[in-house]
Scaffold this motif. Sequence first.
Motif, short mmCIF file in Angstrom:
data_model
loop_
_atom_site.label_atom_id
_atom_site.label_comp_id
_atom_site.label_asym_id
_atom_site.label_seq_id
_atom_site.Cartn_x
_atom_site.Cartn_y
_atom_site.Cartn_z
N THR A 188 0.72 -1.19 0.10
CA THR A 188 0.19 -0.08 0.13
C THR A 188 0.74 1.28 0.08
N ALA A 189 0.19 2.31 -0.26
CA ALA A 189 0.93 3.68 -0.45
C ALA A 189 0.03 4.85 -0.10
N GLU A 190 0.75 5.78 0.11
CA GLU A 190 -0.21 7.29 0.32
C GLU A 190 0.25 7.95 -0.72
N ALA A 191 -0.86 7.84 -1.74
CA ALA A 191 -0.50 8.50 -2.97
C ALA A 191 -1.04 10.16 -3.19
N GLY A 192 -1.99 10.24 -2.05
CA GLY A 192 -2.34 11.60 -2.08
C GLY A 192 -3.41 11.91 -3.28
N ILE A 193 -4.10 10.79 -3.62
CA ILE A 193 -5.20 10.99 -4.57
C ILE A 193 -6.40 12.05 -4.08
N ARG A 194 -6.66 11.93 -2.83
CA ARG A 194 -7.71 12.81 -1.98
C ARG A 194 -7.26 13.02 -0.48
N TYR A 195 -7.04 12.10 0.15
CA TYR A 195 -6.80 12.03 1.55
C TYR A 195 -5.07 12.42 1.78
N LYS A 196 -5.19 13.09 3.00
CA LYS A 196 -3.81 13.31 3.63
C LYS A 196 -3.50 12.31 4.90
N THR A 230 -3.19 5.86 3.69
CA THR A 230 -3.01 5.22 2.56
C THR A 230 -4.17 5.34 1.75
N ASP A 231 -4.07 5.21 0.37
CA ASP A 231 -5.15 5.31 -0.47
C ASP A 231 -4.91 4.58 -1.80
N LEU A 232 -3.80 3.82 -1.73
CA LEU A 232 -3.65 2.84 -2.91
C LEU A 232 -3.09 1.62 -2.27
N MET A 233 -3.79 0.47 -3.13
CA MET A 233 -3.34 -1.02 -2.73
C MET A 233 -3.19 -1.59 -3.99
N VAL A 234 -2.08 -2.49 -3.77
CA VAL A 234 -1.83 -3.54 -4.94
C VAL A 234 -1.82 -4.71 -4.27
N ALA A 235 -2.43 -5.81 -5.24
CA ALA A 235 -2.42 -7.14 -4.54
C ALA A 235 -1.67 -8.14 -5.83
N VAL A 236 -0.63 -8.56 -5.69
CA VAL A 236 0.25 -9.41 -6.64
C VAL A 236 -0.08 -10.75 -6.55
N LEU A 237 -0.47 -11.39 -7.53
CA LEU A 237 -0.85 -12.73 -7.52
C LEU A 237 -0.14 -13.37 -8.51
N ASP A 238 0.10 -14.94 -8.03
CA ASP A 238 0.99 -15.73 -8.59
C ASP A 238 0.18 -16.14 -9.98
N GLU A 239 1.23 -16.24 -10.90
CA GLU A 239 0.95 -16.82 -12.47
C GLU A 239 0.09 -18.03 -12.34
N GLY A 240 -1.05 -18.08 -13.27
CA GLY A 240 -2.03 -19.22 -12.82
C GLY A 240 -3.17 -18.99 -12.08
N THR A 241 -3.30 -17.58 -11.47
CA THR A 241 -4.24 -17.39 -10.56
C THR A 241 -5.63 -17.22 -11.38
N VAL A 255 -5.28 -3.48 -8.73
CA VAL A 255 -4.63 -2.04 -8.30
C VAL A 255 -6.17 -1.42 -7.96
N VAL A 256 -6.10 -0.87 -6.66
CA VAL A 256 -7.17 -0.37 -5.96
C VAL A 256 -6.99 1.24 -5.53
N ASN A 257 -7.66 2.18 -5.97
CA ASN A 257 -7.39 3.55 -5.45
C ASN A 257 -8.56 3.84 -4.65
N SER A 258 -8.39 4.65 -3.44
CA SER A 258 -9.53 5.39 -2.72
C SER A 258 -9.70 6.57 -2.92
N ALA A 302 -6.40 0.73 3.06
CA ALA A 302 -6.18 1.56 2.14
C ALA A 302 -7.29 1.67 1.13
N ILE A 303 -8.40 0.83 0.91
CA ILE A 303 -9.44 1.00 0.32
C ILE A 303 -10.66 1.67 0.88
N MET A 304 -10.43 1.96 2.32
CA MET A 304 -11.81 2.81 3.06
C MET A 304 -11.89 4.05 2.56
N THR A 305 -13.41 4.41 2.45
CA THR A 305 -13.76 6.23 2.28
C THR A 305 -14.19 6.58 3.60
#
Length: 415
Positions: free
Chosen positions: A28-36, A39-50, A82-85, A157-160
């Motif tokens: 997750t990261a603080e991307a500053g999309i709207r909130y200060k 965290t407002d950015l989340m990435v889930a990395v999935l194995d090949e074959g998912t 990839v999810v942003n709030s 990270a995905i909460m509003t």
Amino acid sequence: MGKITTRSPFAPDSLPALPPIAGVRFATAEAGIRYKDRTDLMVAVLDEGTSVAGVFTQSKTASAPVLACRKHLKKGSARLLVVNSGNANAFTGKKGREAVDITVDAAAKAADCGRHDVFVASTGVIGEPLDAEKFAHLLDGLTKAAVPDAFEAGARAIMTTDTYPKVATRTALIGDVEVTINGFCKGAGMIAPDMATMLAFIFTDAHIAPKALQALLDAHVETTFNAMTVDGDTSTSDTCLLFATGDASARGQEPVTKADSKKLKAFSAALHDLMADLAIQVAKDGEGLSKFVTFVVEGAESEKAARRIAMSCANSPILKTAIAGEDPNWGRVVMAVGKSGEAADRDKLSIWFGEHCVAREGERAAEYDEATVAAYMKNREIVIRIDAGVGRASSHVWTCDLTHDYVSINADYRS
């Protein structure tokens, strides 16, 4: 985004510990999309074959991320989510599509996968352009930094307007191999799901083919996410994605290709239980709520009719405000049943508030006592049961009351 001064009265003192699932990692990261300072950015990395399955909003003004997910789902495989709030990227026209393209291209490069293996979701304000350049450059680093034991971080990270992260975990046997199912979701307002819930993401290490996975998800949506409402408003962004990494095959689980396989009986039950858990958590975090309410409808012509009657009650502002005021106004239940459009026999209609019968066969119950039922209405959890008197079918809907705080939160949402 909404002036929330208190947590939901149902917010847990502690969250369940979600164990790592082989084949999925988070960052997750603080991307500053709207909130200060959050965290407002989340990435889930999935194995090949998912494998991946999904259900989405049926809104005619669906967001750009929803349209992209529907297209990518046809391939049935996934490598990155990839999810942003803070911004829903809905009703944003060409700019919205370009934001999705920028995100997908950067994610595909980061995960070294095809564009169809990338799924995106956005939640927040509708109608404001999303500047994907604010976070697209972060995706490579996040993909590399992702770790397995970060489900709670992903949920936060995905909460509003949520007042707490909603997470759940279950285990089940497929054959003699135990698999894990973890899920998290967000949602507190603009909640009246239509084939999905706000944003919900479920992960398992089970080895299940895409078509079977989709059939399982479709089978359970109606009695879980679609049996829950906060305010009757279906979002432009409702998305539910179910990912199966297949890593349990390394422990001897044989791949399952058909949803009706006996091998999936326990898994299917556990998945349904987890989805119901998440749906209830959303209703228990409804914006400004003070009470969690379950409407149970019996004696209807069909399960669909029972659901519609229950939804008519659960989405009635005048009934929900009465519940907030702890007023046992069963006349408003009669009104909501009548306006549902479904068959109900006025002279056989019966209503219970908890264990207390307030109306029986078309009139006030002889034993009805206002003080007794008013005392019941002070409980935090309320059950209202209705017998429509025309059949044998039943259904349920979970919801919450409607308070002054709900109005305040949504009046100030963009302030």
